[in-house]
Scaffold this motif. Structure first.
Motif: not given
Length: 173
Positions: A22-23, A26-28, A33-38
């Motif tokens: 999942v991306t 707003e920043m696909p 995971v990359d964003l640290g949100v999960l």
């Protein structure tokens, strides 16, 4: 593999792999995971539970992230998966992975520096935030803040004084 024959650990791994696809809307170029949100993927009472944390209070992308995560988990064989939103601890831009920072740079968006250490109330200042950043195109540090408010709440706009290109910068929080 048949989901009924897999162990809970295998189910968590499969659900985590689905969630990792999942991306950010707003920043696909960034996955959750990359964003640290999960934050977490677990099995509770026989069903998958994922936990995500918003980057900003009131982030408009959270509803889309949640819906996309729910859809991806359902497509992976977890139709009853639950997506929880956790506000504590608050997300920090320090949670963006090195892969995420590289993806931002590759897309021409300046990744955040280290988040400021805070204790107690956040001081109110009307002055622009000082950041040590470089132009994403030419690498010059001769940049100027165009607007503290970029296309999304989490970004500021800068312009390089050398190559004159504008670029976005993910804010440190």
């Amino acid at each position: 593999m048949n989901a009924t024959l897999e162990t809970p650990a295998e189910a968590v791994d499969r659900a985590r792999a689905a969630a990792a696809r999942v991306t950010d809307p707003e920043m696909p170029m960034l996955t959750l995971v990359d964003l640290g949100v999960l934050r977490d993927v677990t099995i509770e009472d026989g069903h998958v539970v994922t936990t995500i944390t918003p980057t900003y209070s009131g982030c408009p992308a959270m509803a889309t992230m949640r819906d996309d995560l729910q859809r991806e988990l359902a497509d992976a064989g977890f139709p009853d998966a639950e997506v929880r939103v956790s506000l504590s601890p608050a997300w920090s831009s320090d949670w963006i992975t090195e892969e995420g920072r590289a993806a931002l740079s590759g897309a021409g968006i300046s990744p955040p520096g280290q988040a400021p250490a805070r204790q107690g109330p956040v001081a109110l200042t009307l002055m622009p935030t000082r950041r040590a950043i470089v132009c994403t195109l030419c690498g010059s540090d001769n940049v100027t803040l165009s607007s503290e408010f970029g296309p999304t709440a989490c970004k500021a706009m800068y312009q390089c004084r050398d190559c004159l290109e504008p670029f976005e910068h993910v804010k440190e929080i």
